[in-house]
Design a protein around this motif. Sequence first.
Motif, PDB file in Angstrom:
ATOM      1  N   GLU A  11      67.907  24.068  36.702  1.00  0.00           N
ATOM      2  CA  GLU A  11      68.207  23.222  37.855  1.00  0.00           C
ATOM      3  C   GLU A  11      68.873  21.909  37.441  1.00  0.00           C
ATOM      4  O   GLU A  11      69.518  21.261  38.254  1.00  0.00           O
ATOM      5  CB  GLU A  11      66.916  22.915  38.632  1.00  0.00           C
ATOM      6  N   ARG A  12      68.719  21.538  36.185  1.00  0.00           N
ATOM      7  CA  ARG A  12      69.322  20.304  35.695  1.00  0.00           C
ATOM      8  C   ARG A  12      70.763  20.591  35.258  1.00  0.00           C
ATOM      9  O   ARG A  12      70.996  21.428  34.397  1.00  0.00           O
ATOM     10  CB  ARG A  12      68.517  19.754  34.521  1.00  0.00           C
ATOM     11  N   GLN A  13      71.727  19.902  35.853  1.00  0.00           N
ATOM     12  CA  GLN A  13      73.125  20.262  35.698  1.00  0.00           C
ATOM     13  C   GLN A  13      73.595  20.226  34.256  1.00  0.00           C
ATOM     14  O   GLN A  13      74.239  21.170  33.775  1.00  0.00           O
ATOM     15  CB  GLN A  13      74.012  19.345  36.554  1.00  0.00           C
ATOM     16  N   ASP A  14      73.318  19.142  33.521  1.00  0.00           N
ATOM     17  CA  ASP A  14      73.793  19.048  32.146  1.00  0.00           C
ATOM     18  C   ASP A  14      73.127  20.087  31.265  1.00  0.00           C
ATOM     19  O   ASP A  14      73.765  20.683  30.384  1.00  0.00           O
ATOM     20  CB  ASP A  14      73.579  17.638  31.598  1.00  0.00           C
ATOM     21  N   LEU A  15      71.855  20.338  31.505  1.00  0.00           N
ATOM     22  CA  LEU A  15      71.137  21.351  30.740  1.00  0.00           C
ATOM     23  C   LEU A  15      71.694  22.733  31.040  1.00  0.00           C
ATOM     24  O   LEU A  15      71.888  23.557  30.126  1.00  0.00           O
ATOM     25  CB  LEU A  15      69.644  21.284  31.067  1.00  0.00           C
ATOM     26  N   ASN A  16      71.994  23.005  32.307  1.00  0.00           N
ATOM     27  CA  ASN A  16      72.527  24.311  32.672  1.00  0.00           C
ATOM     28  C   ASN A  16      73.883  24.564  32.012  1.00  0.00           C
ATOM     29  O   ASN A  16      74.155  25.664  31.520  1.00  0.00           O
ATOM     30  CB  ASN A  16      72.669  24.430  34.191  1.00  0.00           C
ATOM     31  N   ARG A  17      74.738  23.529  31.986  1.00  0.00           N
ATOM     32  CA  ARG A  17      76.050  23.719  31.352  1.00  0.00           C
ATOM     33  C   ARG A  17      75.906  23.984  29.864  1.00  0.00           C
ATOM     34  O   ARG A  17      76.619  24.821  29.299  1.00  0.00           O
ATOM     35  CB  ARG A  17      76.948  22.491  31.589  1.00  0.00           C
ATOM     36  N   PHE A  18      74.971  23.280  29.222  1.00  0.00           N
ATOM     37  CA  PHE A  18      74.720  23.526  27.805  1.00  0.00           C
ATOM     38  C   PHE A  18      74.285  24.965  27.565  1.00  0.00           C
ATOM     39  O   PHE A  18      74.750  25.632  26.637  1.00  0.00           O
ATOM     40  CB  PHE A  18      73.648  22.552  27.294  1.00  0.00           C
ATOM     41  N   LEU A  19      73.397  25.468  28.395  1.00  0.00           N
ATOM     42  CA  LEU A  19      72.876  26.824  28.224  1.00  0.00           C
ATOM     43  C   LEU A  19      73.935  27.886  28.478  1.00  0.00           C
ATOM     44  O   LEU A  19      73.747  29.054  28.125  1.00  0.00           O
ATOM     45  CB  LEU A  19      71.686  27.039  29.154  1.00  0.00           C
ATOM     46  N   ASN A  20      75.074  27.506  29.081  1.00  0.00           N
ATOM     47  CA  ASN A  20      76.180  28.436  29.321  1.00  0.00           C
ATOM     48  C   ASN A  20      77.265  28.379  28.249  1.00  0.00           C
ATOM     49  O   ASN A  20      78.293  29.043  28.372  1.00  0.00           O
ATOM     50  CB  ASN A  20      76.802  28.168  30.689  1.00  0.00           C
ATOM     51  N   ILE A  21      77.055  27.586  27.205  1.00  0.00           N
ATOM     52  CA  ILE A  21      78.010  27.558  26.095  1.00  0.00           C
ATOM     53  C   ILE A  21      78.170  28.964  25.533  1.00  0.00           C
ATOM     54  O   ILE A  21      77.200  29.720  25.431  1.00  0.00           O
ATOM     55  CB  ILE A  21      77.524  26.588  25.006  1.00  0.00           C
ATOM     56  N   GLY A  22      79.404  29.316  25.172  1.00  0.00           N
ATOM     57  CA  GLY A  22      79.617  30.663  24.658  1.00  0.00           C
ATOM     58  C   GLY A  22      80.729  30.752  23.636  1.00  0.00           C
ATOM     59  O   GLY A  22      81.448  29.789  23.362  1.00  0.00           O
ATOM     60  N   ARG A  23      80.859  31.962  23.062  1.00  0.00           N
ATOM     61  CA  ARG A  23      81.902  32.274  22.089  1.00  0.00           C
ATOM     62  C   ARG A  23      82.832  33.314  22.698  1.00  0.00           C
ATOM     63  O   ARG A  23      82.405  34.227  23.408  1.00  0.00           O
ATOM     64  CB  ARG A  23      81.293  32.832  20.813  1.00  0.00           C
ATOM     65  N   LEU A  24      84.117  33.172  22.378  1.00  0.00           N
ATOM     66  CA  LEU A  24      85.146  34.058  22.908  1.00  0.00           C
ATOM     67  C   LEU A  24      85.663  35.016  21.838  1.00  0.00           C
ATOM     68  O   LEU A  24      85.849  34.629  20.681  1.00  0.00           O
ATOM     69  CB  LEU A  24      86.321  33.241  23.444  1.00  0.00           C
TER      70      LEU A  24
END
Length: 332
Positions: free
Chosen positions: A175-188
């Motif tokens: 629910e925390r925006q900055d935390l959510n974006r971090f958890l969506n970090i990925g590799r291509l």
Amino acid sequence: MAALLCLLALLAGGSALGQTEGELTAKTRLFPGVGPGLRAVRRGADGRILVLASPSPGLLVFDKQGKQVLAIAEAAGGGAANTKSGQSGITFGEDFDVDANGRIYVADRGVNAIQVFSPEGALQRSIPVAAPLSVASLGEGEVAVATLRDPHLVVVFDKNGRDVREFGDPEQISERQDLNRFLNIGRLVSDPQGHLYYGFAYMPEPTVRQYDRNGFGAGPDVQYLALEAASAAQAIRREIVRQEKHQKTPTFKRVLTGVGVEPASGEVWMAIGNTLIHFDKDGTRRASYQIYTPEGARLEANTLSIEPGRLIVGGDPIGVYEFDRPEKKIKP
């Protein structure tokens, strides 16, 4: 605190995955000069192997016999030219890819740019990108980039460096925006057909998402949802809830530590620490293996290159290792 200790215990080694169906021991270590800072390994269309280690020695290129034929070194002073070659260097490379023509694309976080080099190592252009974390060539001069903060998972730039499309909505994990974006970090990773694969590094359930070059779904999500992985995922979700309560920089250990794709078939390989998991193109798990160095030490993988007849795996103990491809098809 208890949840964090549980998380670390579960993710340490192979216990997070429970049983595996086999073991693979590397037959040799490649490129002994490559040490700390290993970031990525790729194979070029010409058979050359490229290795990125940051901040030093930078990007190294080896021929089919394992002889070093090119180095794009760390640039002192943030992008200064290498005095010996006159070529621009890399400040801090997070990831790289190489296209069918041998052009090299480096996600240089040190200068917030994608640095594009010729096959000979000359800097051709620099595409400004804030906090680039991963990069993959899509052909025709297009390059896909994953960043730390962009609202979409993927940004695509054309051969002139223009932002031509963005796609991929982050998953709602926190629910925390900055935390959510971090958890969506990925590799291509991309394949020769122009498909793009986004591996979520911190998703509690290891996940690779498939796109075509235009951002449309190219297949089902590839996920590791086996029963033996459920306890690790639950521990991570408890840790997410704990960190949501504090306004601090997110700190998590990577779940998906590496991802690779079979160029011809589109079959996906995941690395989760000491374990490699092989999926077919429809996302069905075919086999999983614990991996070891030639000396028998556990190998914690952080980069994969899937090739005909062999696997190239980089990790800890720090180095690049070659494995024979397992031929036996093991059902889950």
